[in-house]
Write an enzyme that holds these catalytic residues in place. Structure first.
Site, PDB file in Angstrom:
ATOM      1  N   VAL A 130      12.366 -56.367  49.364  1.00  0.00           N
ATOM      2  CA  VAL A 130      12.951 -55.157  48.779  1.00  0.00           C
ATOM      3  C   VAL A 130      14.232 -54.782  49.512  1.00  0.00           C
ATOM      4  O   VAL A 130      15.273 -54.518  48.897  1.00  0.00           O
ATOM      5  CB  VAL A 130      11.941 -54.000  48.801  1.00  0.00           C
ATOM      6  CG1 VAL A 130      12.605 -52.703  48.337  1.00  0.00           C
ATOM      7  CG2 VAL A 130      10.748 -54.320  47.915  1.00  0.00           C
ATOM      8  N   ASP A 131      14.183 -54.761  50.842  1.00  0.00           N
ATOM      9  CA  ASP A 131      15.382 -54.437  51.616  1.00  0.00           C
ATOM     10  C   ASP A 131      16.494 -55.450  51.356  1.00  0.00           C
ATOM     11  O   ASP A 131      17.664 -55.084  51.182  1.00  0.00           O
ATOM     12  CB  ASP A 131      15.062 -54.401  53.111  1.00  0.00           C
ATOM     13  CG  ASP A 131      14.474 -53.071  53.554  1.00  0.00           C
ATOM     14  OD1 ASP A 131      14.784 -52.053  52.914  1.00  0.00           O
ATOM     15  OD2 ASP A 131      13.716 -53.057  54.530  1.00  0.00           O
ATOM     16  N   LEU A 132      16.144 -56.730  51.372  1.00  0.00           N
ATOM     17  CA  LEU A 132      17.169 -57.762  51.210  1.00  0.00           C
ATOM     18  C   LEU A 132      17.758 -57.752  49.798  1.00  0.00           C
ATOM     19  O   LEU A 132      18.979 -57.888  49.626  1.00  0.00           O
ATOM     20  CB  LEU A 132      16.584 -59.133  51.541  1.00  0.00           C
ATOM     21  CG  LEU A 132      16.178 -59.322  53.006  1.00  0.00           C
ATOM     22  CD1 LEU A 132      15.455 -60.645  53.201  1.00  0.00           C
ATOM     23  CD2 LEU A 132      17.388 -59.249  53.929  1.00  0.00           C
TER      24      LEU A 132
ATOM     25  N   ASP B 261      10.344 -50.768  53.091  1.00  0.00           N
ATOM     26  CA  ASP B 261      10.143 -51.979  52.304  1.00  0.00           C
ATOM     27  C   ASP B 261       8.714 -52.129  51.819  1.00  0.00           C
ATOM     28  O   ASP B 261       8.465 -52.276  50.615  1.00  0.00           O
ATOM     29  CB  ASP B 261      10.575 -53.197  53.131  1.00  0.00           C
ATOM     30  CG  ASP B 261      10.493 -54.497  52.346  1.00  0.00           C
ATOM     31  OD1 ASP B 261       9.371 -55.014  52.152  1.00  0.00           O
ATOM     32  OD2 ASP B 261      11.541 -54.998  51.917  1.00  0.00           O
TER      33      ASP B 261
ATOM     34  N   GLY C  17      20.071 -54.877  49.617  1.00  0.00           N
ATOM     35  CA  GLY C  17      21.337 -55.191  50.280  1.00  0.00           C
ATOM     36  C   GLY C  17      22.238 -56.038  49.407  1.00  0.00           C
ATOM     37  O   GLY C  17      23.452 -55.814  49.338  1.00  0.00           O
TER      38      GLY C  17
END
Length: 383
Positions: free
Chosen positions: A172-174, A144, A177
């Site tokens: 970024v990760d969320l 991230d 997802g």
């Protein structure tokens, strides 16, 4: 929130072979809305089980927040027989979520990412990578904070004139997802028409670049390289944190009507008649002069009283709350965004459907909590 399963994705079978955050978050979104999600873990388990403290029943709160509504099956995919068990699950599954390195797949005898939908034509294969499998950065691992840096997000975050700052939330990760869950839903819809699955290629890098708004589009049209702006907005004025006699207020005024209401509340109506501040474009061009006037006006008022009064009249004004205040907020609890049950404590479900409501049916799984027998489908267990 419903405790039974009447969600929009009832009957959809998901194999979540991803780990850490982006993929598991996508799998949880699908599970919240009724999908039967089997989480595949190595014998050591998803490493984010150890991302603590705090820990709950042996797993971190971090892990628990993105892995509810799943069952855990342990497979050592380095062994051919265990991989065959995974492939047997995919014969039945509608969706595969995974974030394996391409080199790992190749070491398993899988030549390319397209292999999954070639072998399982109805499968929706959502592949999550750092930068994609090809291109100048292709195959590089994605983290991230590193992707925030490489996608320009750090460069525009922080105080004006200061050092770049990582966004505290793993945005970024969320975002990846969310994009992965959306990709699955789009591909499922397409399968209704075509009868065939497909691969969804979702990368952290693409997701990060896509949310660099409005800084990327501003640069593409102006050629001016943006930098950190603190709490200010590049395209809207006034949009900032202002100190009052009591508490700081975040003010976000996006049109002339709201600006007039703000000025009336601050008793500086003359500003609306000033040609320098007559439109948002003019206010952006004369930002510094307007900020001096507003800061002086805000310093004279009770922020708590003014904030409530502005909100009632439709002017975006918000006190700056800490996480404790949010967790204890009556509105967060009313909206069921803070869940505190004997079997699960964590964030709630943000997507609320009227006819097919989401539900939290299962607590986050213990590692290997589901042990299907050899003569039983892995998807035969209760959801």
């Amino acid at each position: 929130m419903s405790s039974g399963n009447s969600g929009a994705l009832v009957g959809i079978k998901v194999v979540d072979a991803s780990r850490v955050l982006a993929g598991p978050f996508a799998g949880q979104v699908l599970g919240d809305h009724g999908a039967d999600v089997i989480k595949i873990e190595s014998p050591e388990g998803d490493e984010c089980r150890g991302f603590g403290p705090p820990f709950v029943n042996g797993s971190s709160a971090y892990f628990n927040a993105v892995n509810r509504n799943k069952r855990s099956v342990v497979l050592d995919l380095g062994k051919e027989g265990e991989r065959e068990r995974l492939f047997a699950m995919l014969e039945e599954a509608d969706v595969l979520l995974e974030n394996f390195k391409l080199s790992t797949l190749q070491a398993w005898g899988i030549p390319s990412a397209t292999w999954f939908t070639e072998r399982f034509p109805k499968l929706i294969h959502c592949r999550i990578t750092g930068f994609g499998d090809d291109g100048p950065y292709g195959g590089l691992p994605g983290y991230d904070a590193a992707v925030q840096a490489m996608a320009g997000l750090l460069s525009i975050n922080g105080d004006a004139g200061g050092e770049p700052v990582r966004m505290g939330v793993p945005v970024v990760d969320l975002t990846t997802g969310m994009n992965a869950a959306m990709a699955v839903l789009l591909a499922l819809q397409a399968r209704h028409r075509t009868g065939r699955g497909q691969m969804a290629d979702v990368s952290l890098y693409d997701s990060a670049v896509s949310v660099a708004h409005p800084f990327l589009t501003n640069y593409l049209h102006s050629g001016k390289v943006p930098g950190p702006t603190g709490n200010k907005h590049a395209n809207i004025v006034p949009y900032n944190v202002y100190r009052t006699k009591t508490v700081p207020l975040f003010i976000a005024v996006a049109n002339d009507r709201l600006f007039a209401k703000l000025c009336a509340a601050l008793r500086v109506e003359a500003l609306t008649a000033d040609s320098r501040f007559a439109s948002n474009r003019a206010r952006v061009e004369n930002r510094d002069a307007l900020e001096v006037e507003l800061m002086q006006a805000f310093a004279l008022v009770d922020g708590e009283e003014l904030g409530e009064r502005l909100l009632v009249t439709g002017v975006p004004a918000a006190p700056i709350l800490d996480i404790k205040a949010v967790a204890e907020s009556e509105h967060a609890r009313y909206r069921q965004m803070v869940v505190n049950r004997p079997d699960y404590i964590g964030p709630g479900v943000p997507i609320k459907l009227s006819a097919t409501p989401a539900s939290i049916r299962r607590a986050p799984p213990a590692i290997g909590d589901f042990l299907p027998t050899s003569d039983t489908s892995v998807f035969d267990g209760e959801q």
